[in-house]
Design an enzyme around this catalytic site. Sequence first.
Site, short mmCIF file in Angstrom:
data_model
loop_
_atom_site.label_atom_id
_atom_site.label_comp_id
_atom_site.label_asym_id
_atom_site.label_seq_id
_atom_site.Cartn_x
_atom_site.Cartn_y
_atom_site.Cartn_z
N TYR A 80 -10.18 58.64 72.87
CA TYR A 80 -9.12 59.15 73.74
C TYR A 80 -8.06 58.06 73.89
O TYR A 80 -8.39 56.96 74.27
CB TYR A 80 -9.76 59.45 75.09
N TYR A 234 -17.32 65.27 83.33
CA TYR A 234 -17.01 63.84 83.26
C TYR A 234 -16.44 63.29 84.56
O TYR A 234 -16.93 62.32 85.11
CB TYR A 234 -16.03 63.57 82.11
N HIS A 235 -15.40 63.95 85.04
CA HIS A 235 -14.70 63.42 86.20
C HIS A 235 -15.51 63.52 87.47
O HIS A 235 -15.27 62.82 88.43
CB HIS A 235 -13.36 64.13 86.35
N LYS A 591 -2.49 56.61 98.42
CA LYS A 591 -2.32 56.58 96.97
C LYS A 591 -0.87 56.93 96.70
O LYS A 591 -0.39 57.94 97.16
CB LYS A 591 -3.22 57.60 96.30
N ASP A 595 -1.13 59.54 90.17
CA ASP A 595 -2.54 59.41 89.82
C ASP A 595 -3.39 60.07 90.90
O ASP A 595 -3.26 59.77 92.07
CB ASP A 595 -2.90 57.93 89.69
N HIS A 597 -6.85 60.22 91.02
CA HIS A 597 -8.24 59.77 91.17
C HIS A 597 -8.41 59.14 92.54
O HIS A 597 -7.95 58.04 92.79
CB HIS A 597 -8.59 58.74 90.09
#
Lengths: 714, 319
Positions: A80, A234-235, A591, A595, A597
């Site tokens: 990736y 995954y996340h 944040k 992004d 996350h």
Amino acid sequence: MSDNNSGKENWKKGVEKLLKGGKAESLNRQSPEGFEIQALYDSEDVSKRNTDPGYPGEFPFTRGPYSSMYTQRPWTIRQYAGFSTAEESNKFYRQALEKGQKGLSVAFDLATHRGYDSDHPRVVGDVGKAGVAIDSVEDMKILFDGIPLDKMSVSMTMNGAVIPIMAAYIVAAEEQGVSPEQLSGTIQNDILKEFMVRNTYIYPPQESMRLVSDIIEYTSEKMPRFNSISISGYHMQEAGADSALELAFTLADGLEYVKTAVESGLDVDAFAPRLSFFFAIGMNFLMEVSKLRAARTLWAELMKEHFQPKNQKSLMLRTHCQTSGWSLTAQDPLNNVVRTTIEAMAAVLGGTQSLHTNSYDEAISLPTETSSRIARNTQTIIQEETDITHTVDPLGGSYAIESMTHDLKEKAKTIINEVMEMGGMAKAIEEGYPKRKIEEAAAIKQAGIDKGDITIVGVNKYVNEKEDPVDILDIDNTGVRDGQVNLIDEIKAKRDKVATKEALLAITEAAKSGEGNILDLAVEATRKRATVGEISTALEQAWGRHTATNQTIKGVYESVYKSDKGYQEIKSKIDAFSEEEGRRPRILVVKMGQDGHDRGAKVVATAFADMGFDVDVGPLFSTPEEAAKQAIENDVHVIGVSTLAAGHKTLIPDLVKILKKEEAGDIIIVAGGVIPVQDYDFLYEAGVSAIFGPGTNIPKAASKVIDEIRAQKA
Amino acid sequence: MTIDELAKGVQEGKRRHLAKAITLVESNREADQQTAQELISKVRSAKETIRVGISGVPGVGKSTFIEALGNLLIEEGLKVAVLAVDPSSPATGGSILGDKTRMETLSSKDEAFIRPSPTSGTLGGVAKRTRESMMLCEAAGYDVILVETVGVGQSEFEVASMVDCFLVLMLPGAGDSLQGIKRGIMEIIDILVINKADGDQEKMAKNAVTEYQNAFHLLTPKYDGIGVEFLTVSSIKKKRIDAAWEKIQGLISVLKEKGIFEAQRKEQELNWFKRLVEDEVLRRLWGSRENKKHAEELVEKIKKGEIAPALAAKKMLEK
């Protein structure tokens, strides 16, 4: 059986002798997944679970989706990557393909993920960060320049702005002379998990599901070699989920997508064979091997039960895997090569179809040429220097692996049943159930690490006192943005304005009416040179931008610590501060940028609140202006900036500037997340009081924050 | 910052100063309390304002409603302050305050000031702090003050006792929707809003209005000749938010016409004065170490049966 029984009794006696009177059972461990890991498994454990893995390529596919697996052809090495601009990324892809990589996997920048063109004022700090900026089909054409799209399988991690990106890919191929039928690859298109963990959604859930469904419909008609969705756990693991939660929520997402497509009128066999999955592989080696085997088994069973497909391929779970980014440490980063190797082995022994191995410097920054080479070679070494590929499912039949596969499968099934009772995953997400479960797991894990119950070498044990600096790749964010903006201006000047406008209007209309296929219309608009941002906006006009309800948990972090002395000390320190100050220390955890996350921010928020801070949680995707305004109105002592995507060099100095302008220069700023050591001085200079890298012990960080507030007051 | 600078800043509408002033009001330090009182008397304003209390159970969509209403008010040229009161304070530790994540567009506007407050261990409780913060916001030039509170516990009554209009949000629940509403609360409601009236819930919401209307019919009205107003809205789709604002304004003008508005504010002040006196008496009674010790001794004696409670009480107060 009697032989076996006496054998086990003898083993127990032997263990108890070694334990000097301790029970053999005391060596069993409770897994975070919620079942017992035995110190020893034997044939009885397998037979009492009544589990038969069967043969590879046969229902329920426990041993692999294909009969020959790696003995015929190894898994696809799919790294990736995306580097700021289409030119840079293209150069990188071509090199990688020469060096043995077999498929492409495109990482987009944050602005693109959220459907903003590079010239949008909200994304000043985000352009070219964490991936390539794609504003239009022209960028996409540069990205694949000299790469024949009829031969190259392309995977694209895109969920929010999935429509304009798919359209740009299709039109770029078209202008290369490649028709949709010839395209192969995967689009992530997994919006449900975005609402749970990754937060790069754009539209509300229901409307987003329509887009998923339109893409499935489009690809099933026109792109038979293309995977319409990559259902991703995954996340979830990256956000803190244990293997059971990751497995359960991923498969439950999968069921929801199948249900939606079937309800929209598609035959299950028309699209189910093109569903693909994506799991994270962390450091729990045996558990992760078991997870992939359990995933295939459970998916086959669930699909059979709920949708009765006629085609065997509709029952087959094929998956991509990526080694865990979360398991990487900023401390002693070369240790990460070892971690990634172990994780890669687990993915391979679990039977993955393709794999991304992380670069050792990813906890610090974007990979360099050296680190990406080593990451890629980790896979080629396993493929070509070891004998692992010569036997299908070599761990099949292992007492431990078969038992754990079964136990994990059962655990996941229980969670899926709970989700079903809520009315499926879309409903469960609306109620915030999966998000809450994952955040709880994350807070418990973090407390375990801070306390030292969970070992991470180089972080909380065997710490390397003298760290050597690691070379990192720095992105000139402003330069990238200027280049992109020029290109957008050029496109807009050259195109047929009326035609573009009409094509965009058609998208808004279709979004409002519920008629027509939106991807189809977006392809048309892309041909007319509508940009990614414009197509996103056309949909936004009909549906609005979604704002998530932010849930926060409390008390979980403390529950792990309870009687720990150090923890009680920091609590007393905070209480003393509150007594003197007349109020609790107040922190805004924020944040900034695009992004999404937010695991780090969430864990810090809940831990700080448990320790005695009043914690304000800022909205996701804030601008520095918004963060400053909130900090001032709430009169916080300190702003904690969580940053994982390298926007900090633009966004933090902006924040400082605005605070000063508003006569609030006394509000302290601390930063945490993925920040390269090379940037520390820059940030200190800009006015940051403390920086907490990955692996920071949270109680220590809290103590440091109190000290900084006191120092500021003095 | 001196108190005069602070007062001046508040009156000039400076965000930083207003925020600092509210911190002062919220402070548990005795000295801060005195400064806060001085500050309040310095900045007291005669500005015409509207104070609205907004309550409802968790999940009813209070923040989303305030986001929609606040934006509408700003479009009409007004300045809006939101004070969020959460009485669900934890026994120990700090709080997590996430309100603004649900008021994303409103919180970024220049004409809005939003202050969520933790409640743990505040001197004088929710009411004192919020009332004084409200005055500060008015002094800073905010036209409409929205006080948000979770519909549990005492806080609803306290908030209702400091506003001009008390609005309660409800869900478009089926049939037994009345179960969610406490008898005492019904009597302090001015406007009842059924939120989330969108999509397939729209019809349900309308039915709920009919049910509530029937139920409220039996009540003695809060003011003579002024009944409770009902309406359905969808905060998320921004539907009928303007109608909600019209109802609020309508109530205010009727109250003003009938002379209730001013009288009520005066009465609220008088009640407030009584409350402050009572609080101060209690604080002095239980706050001093000597009294505490004396009380403990008496408690021991009562436990052992050495003294009757009534006599003990007399002794305690004589001291």
